[in-house]
Design a protein around this motif. Structure first.
Motif, PDB file in Angstrom:
ATOM      1  N   ASP A  80       0.815  -1.223   0.000  1.00 12.80           N
ATOM      2  CA  ASP A  80       0.000   0.000   0.000  1.00 12.80           C
ATOM      3  C   ASP A  80       0.845   1.267   0.000  1.00 12.80           C
ATOM      4  O   ASP A  80       0.371   2.330   0.426  1.00 12.80           O
TER       5      ASP A  80
ATOM      6  N   THR B 222     -13.703   6.770  -6.294  1.00 11.81           N
ATOM      7  CA  THR B 222     -13.196   5.462  -6.731  1.00 11.81           C
ATOM      8  C   THR B 222     -11.878   5.613  -7.465  1.00 11.81           C
ATOM      9  O   THR B 222     -10.940   4.825  -7.264  1.00 11.81           O
TER      10      THR B 222
ATOM     11  N   ILE C  47      -8.544   3.757  -6.302  1.00 12.80           N
ATOM     12  CA  ILE C  47      -7.892   2.802  -7.207  1.00 12.80           C
ATOM     13  C   ILE C  47      -6.480   3.264  -7.580  1.00 12.80           C
ATOM     14  O   ILE C  47      -5.588   2.442  -7.802  1.00 12.80           O
TER      15      ILE C  47
ATOM     16  N   VAL D 253      -2.898   1.848  -6.392  1.00 11.36           N
ATOM     17  CA  VAL D 253      -2.234   0.667  -6.948  1.00 11.36           C
ATOM     18  C   VAL D 253      -1.194   1.094  -7.985  1.00 11.36           C
ATOM     19  O   VAL D 253      -0.033   0.681  -7.944  1.00 11.36           O
ATOM     20  N   LYS D 254      -1.618   1.936  -8.930  1.00 14.10           N
ATOM     21  CA  LYS D 254      -0.680   2.407  -9.954  1.00 14.10           C
ATOM     22  C   LYS D 254       0.416   3.270  -9.343  1.00 14.10           C
ATOM     23  O   LYS D 254       1.597   3.146  -9.715  1.00 14.10           O
TER      24      LYS D 254
ATOM     25  N   GLN E 115       0.432  -4.660  -7.490  1.00 17.05           N
ATOM     26  CA  GLN E 115      -0.546  -4.594  -8.573  1.00 17.05           C
ATOM     27  C   GLN E 115      -1.678  -5.609  -8.412  1.00 17.05           C
ATOM     28  O   GLN E 115      -2.782  -5.394  -8.927  1.00 17.05           O
TER      29      GLN E 115
ATOM     30  N   HIS F 273      -5.370  -6.279  -4.930  1.00 17.31           N
ATOM     31  CA  HIS F 273      -6.813  -6.019  -5.047  1.00 17.31           C
ATOM     32  C   HIS F 273      -7.425  -6.743  -6.229  1.00 17.31           C
ATOM     33  O   HIS F 273      -8.664  -6.773  -6.345  1.00 17.31           O
TER      34      HIS F 273
ATOM     35  N   THR G 239      -9.189  -7.613  -9.433  1.00 16.43           N
ATOM     36  CA  THR G 239     -10.198  -6.809 -10.153  1.00 16.43           C
ATOM     37  C   THR G 239     -11.448  -6.679  -9.294  1.00 16.43           C
ATOM     38  O   THR G 239     -12.574  -6.640  -9.800  1.00 16.43           O
ATOM     39  N   THR G 240     -11.227  -6.594  -7.977  1.00 15.32           N
ATOM     40  CA  THR G 240     -12.374  -6.521  -7.055  1.00 15.32           C
ATOM     41  C   THR G 240     -13.112  -5.196  -7.206  1.00 15.32           C
ATOM     42  O   THR G 240     -12.583  -4.216  -7.753  1.00 15.32           O
TER      43      THR G 240
ATOM     44  N   VAL H  82     -14.932  -1.806  -5.797  1.00  8.81           N
ATOM     45  CA  VAL H  82     -14.898  -0.842  -4.691  1.00  8.81           C
ATOM     46  C   VAL H  82     -16.348  -0.660  -4.234  1.00  8.81           C
ATOM     47  O   VAL H  82     -17.063   0.244  -4.705  1.00  8.81           O
TER      48      VAL H  82
ATOM     49  N   ARG I  64     -14.162  -1.051 -10.499  1.00  5.30           N
ATOM     50  CA  ARG I  64     -13.297  -2.189 -10.208  1.00  5.30           C
ATOM     51  C   ARG I  64     -11.822  -1.802 -10.372  1.00  5.30           C
ATOM     52  O   ARG I  64     -11.484  -0.946 -11.194  1.00  5.30           O
ATOM     53  N   TYR I  65     -10.985  -2.457  -9.582  1.00  6.63           N
ATOM     54  CA  TYR I  65      -9.542  -2.265  -9.718  1.00  6.63           C
ATOM     55  C   TYR I  65      -9.085  -2.814 -11.070  1.00  6.63           C
ATOM     56  O   TYR I  65      -9.663  -3.766 -11.598  1.00  6.63           O
TER      57      TYR I  65
END
Length: 756
Positions: A572, A602, A606, A609-610, A630, A633, A635-636, A638, A664-665
């Motif tokens: 994180d 969102t 998201i 991550v990037k 990467q 999460h 493709t869960t 939010v 989604r992620y």
């Protein structure tokens, strides 16, 4: 008009049924695919390199320096080798008999002739002995025979008058002519005072070069120019050319001591002639007959001379091979390559498919195989038993980069190719494979810098005792077996030390992280973690808790707990760029998302991550850690902001449709078991914070709900987790969280003392 589908006949219905292709049909179809053809071409190139490096077109020499054969080794082919001693003797003889080169100075002969003529003219002008030069006249006195009395004064005077009388003008011309005739050959050939020096004493001829004339050199017998022989020749010819014997004898007496040595040894030319003679000597060859002559004796180590004979016989044997035999041996080598490719390829296809999917990995494995075999071939020529070093390095590298079973299989293949290339025996191959297998089996994890050294010592022990046993069974002398065992043990320890040095390079080339590097990477003093503590302390605390939970869960299913723990530390780090938008970093004040629409919130959530992946690459974190960032999460969805957007859509019919994919992620989904463990641990740890009363039953229910949700959402479809492993992960998380939120004894408050 009717639009109904025409009814098919029975034969048409039967023909429309298509069965799936058979195994061979499917294989043929796959072989025609471009990626498969490319990989097959790379395999062929690797095989060609192995064939070229190891000389796969010709069998190697079966015997080695220091080896103790069990029986005499007899010549397998008739061949010849140079007899060094005989050749050296022939060279020395040729040099000794080489023609020495001398330089002739004819001027010295001319000077002697002129001097004699002048002296004769002086004697002819004297009327009596008293008028003559006594020294000159004395030089014309022949040596008296032994026992002959010396002449009296009167006799000497009479002898002078008699000699003077002979020196008429006509006689003087005859003397001049005779001297020119007698001395002319000496002017051409010269006079050699002594025999040539010792290294030229066996030569019977000399080469004469005129120092003042460019004429071609003359070859003469030494006896013809030797001073002692020249004197006899001069005396005889004077007697023939002069009118009286007395006159000839007196002139010879004058010349006897005055004939000069006109020949001088030309050192440079003579040396060149000797060298040319040596070069002209052909090597003296000794023949060894097939099936008759012994090249090396049994039960004794092969020494350098015997090994040279074995090499010469082997070279002749290779020359005698026909093209059909060479082609057959080449085909056998490529047949072995194909068999090993097939065996290893099917295993990799079943157990390590990532190697086949990733072209760089595939090339890396083949390159390591080629390099290992090449180094085995080279080190064997430096020292026998040293070929175990590249073999051990290869096996340990494959174990570190992939897995122990794959390392065992590939090491066996490399051993077979290597021993075939160097001409080792079966018992040597067994020792090499056992040594490598011992190192690979011991190499389970690398948590300390001394681990690889201890692996080297373990391999050394295996090599030592295996060689003792195999050597005894093979019938080798104990002293030789013990020596070989000690050398193998030493090389194994050296291989372990070398692996310690090249471990960082292996990690970089194959993109893996050993426990040792993970421990260094997971140091809390890492700059990124320190920055995370400063900017987002809540996220840092969350990461530490997730690391503890995920490590225990990973170890419960046999995955790499340390890798998951370090990945959790960094998963994180992207939140440090906008820490205030994440609940664990928010204070009692307002929530920043209150001023944003759900879609924008969102995007902010998201983005961590990037951002985290970019930060990791910027700080050169390894790829496995970036994968955790990467994939944690997947493709869960939010859910919180998705539900907000859905509620707004329901309350506002004019609002646009809610696209679930926007909430989604980006993924990807977890690709490894460790990434799947981290996903569950991250979700469970975050959700457990909002439990009002985290009792064991509530914790268990929470873990079950989150696990089922991830399963139904397909998040574990690509990581290889089984349902049994998912259950074990859930049980581990429940135990860990229960231990964290266990009930505590409430101590009674301190009571104040009563006052009277």
């Amino acid at each position: 008009m009717s639009t109904a589908t025409p009814k098919k006949t029975r034969s048409e219905r039967v023909a429309s049924v298509e069965l799936p292709p058979g195994r061979w049909t499917a294989l043929a179809h796959n072989l025609r695919r471009g990626p498969v053809l490319l990989r097959l071409a790379i395999c062929a190139l690797a095989a060609l390199l192995l064939w070229t490096i190891t000389g796969g077109w010709a069998p190697p020499l079966e015997y080695h320096l220091g080896e103790i054969p069990h029986r005499d080794i007899v010549a397998r082919v008739t061949f010849q080798v140079e007899d060094a001693d005989a050749t050296e003797e022939a060279v020395e003889q040729a040099m000794d008999t080489a023609t020495a080169v001398y330089t002739q100075n004819p001027q010295l002969i001319i000077e002697v002739k002129n001097r004699v003529l002048n002296e004769l003219a002086q004697l002819a002008g004297a009327k009596s002995i008293d008028e003559a030069d006594a020294a000159i006249w004395a030089s014309y006195q022949p040596n008296l025979a032994e026992g002959t009395p010396a002449p009296t004064e009167k006799e000497r005077a009479e002898q002078f008058l008699a000699f003077n009388k002979q020196l008429t003008e006509d006689t003087e011309n005859k003397i001049a002519t005779a001297l020119s005739t007698v001395l002319k050959p000496l002017e051409q050939w010269g006079i050699l005072k002594d025999l040539p020096r010792e290294d030229l004493a066996t030569s019977t001829e000399i080469e004469i070069q005129d120092a003042a004339s460019p004429q071609a050199p003359v070859i003469k017998q030494i006896n013809d120019v030797l001073l002692v022989n020249v004197r006899d020749q001069v005396q005889r010819r004077l007697q023939q050319e002069l009118p009286s014997l007395e006159l000839a004898n007196r002139i010879f007496a004058r010349l006897y001591d005055d004939l000069p040595a006109t020949l001088t040894l030309n050192e440079d030319a003579t040396r060149a002639a000797r060298e040319a003679a040596a070069e002209g000597v052909t090597s003296v060859m000794k023949e060894y007959v097939k099936g008759k002559d012994v090249l090396a004796h049994g039960d004794s180590p092969i020494d350098a001379a015997e090994f040279e004979l074995l090499e010469a016989g082997h070279t002749q044997r290779l020359k005698n091979l026909t093209w059909q035999q060479t082609l057959a041996y080449t085909g056998a080598n490529f047949g072995m390559y194909i068999a090993l490719y097939t065996l290893c390829g099917f295993y990799i296809y079943k157990m390590e498919p990532r190697i086949l999917r990733d072209l760089a990995r595939f090339i890396g494995v083949l390159a390591a195989v080629v390099l290992a075999v090449a180094l085995m071939w080279l080190t064997f020529r430096y020292h026998r038993q040293a070929e175990v070093i590249p073999l051990l390095l290869f096996g340990m590298t494959m174990a570190v980069a992939y897995s122990q079973p794959l390392a065992l299989l590939l090491s066996t293949a490399v051993t077979l190719i290597g021993v075939t290339a160097i001409g080792a025996d079966l018992h040597e191959a067994v020792v090499l494979m056992a040594t490598t297998a011992g190192a690979i089996i011991v190499l389970d994890s690398i948590r300390t810098r001394s681990k690889l050294l201890s692996v080297g010592f373990a391999a050394a022990g295996v090599a030592f005792f295996t060689n003792l046993g195999v050597g005894t069974l093979h019938g080798d002398p104990f002293s030789n077996t013990l020596q070989v065992a000690l050398w193998l043990a030493l090389w194994a320890v050296i291989a372990g030390s070398l692996m310690t040095c090249i471990l960082p390079l292996v990690e970089k080339l194959y993109g893996v992280q050993t426990d040792l590097s993970l421990l260094e990477l997971g140091d809390p003093a890492h700059p990124l973690l320190q920055e995370l503590v400063r900017r987002a302390p809540g996220t840092y605390n969350h990461s530490i808790n997730v690391a503890s939970l995920s490590e225990a869960a990973a170890e419960a299913i046999g995955a790499r707990g340390l890798l998951v723990r370090v990945g959790a530390y960094f998963h994180d780090i992207g939140k440090m760029l906008k820490p205030g938008y994440f609940v664990e970093n928010q204070s009692a004040g307002g929530n920043r998302h209150d001023s944003l629409v759900p879609a924008m919130s969102t995007l902010v959530i998201i983005a961590h991550v990037k951002d985290g992946a970019d930060l990791a690459r910027q700080n050169k974190l390894p790829e496995p850690i970036i994968d955790f960032i990467q994939q944690h999460h997947g493709t869960t969805l939010v859910e919180y902001f998705y539900r907000q957007a859905t509620d707004r859509r329901e309350n506002d019919p004019d609002a646009s449709e809610v696209d679930e994919s926007s909430f989604r992620y980006p993924g990807p989904k977890p690709q490894t078991k460790e990434a799947g463990v981290l996903m569950l641990a991250d979700a469970v740890e975050s959700a457990s914070r909002v439990l009002v009363e985290p009792t064991p039953s509530r914790i268990e229910n929470l873990v079950e709900q989150l696990t089922q949700k991830r399963l139904l959402d397909g998040q574990f479809d690509e990581c290889g987790l089984t349902l049994e492993e998912v259950r074990k992960i859930g049980d581990s998380l429940v135990k860990s969280l229960t231990a964290v939120y266990h009930g505590r004894v409430k101590y009674p408050e301190e009571k104040k003392a009563k006052t009277g």
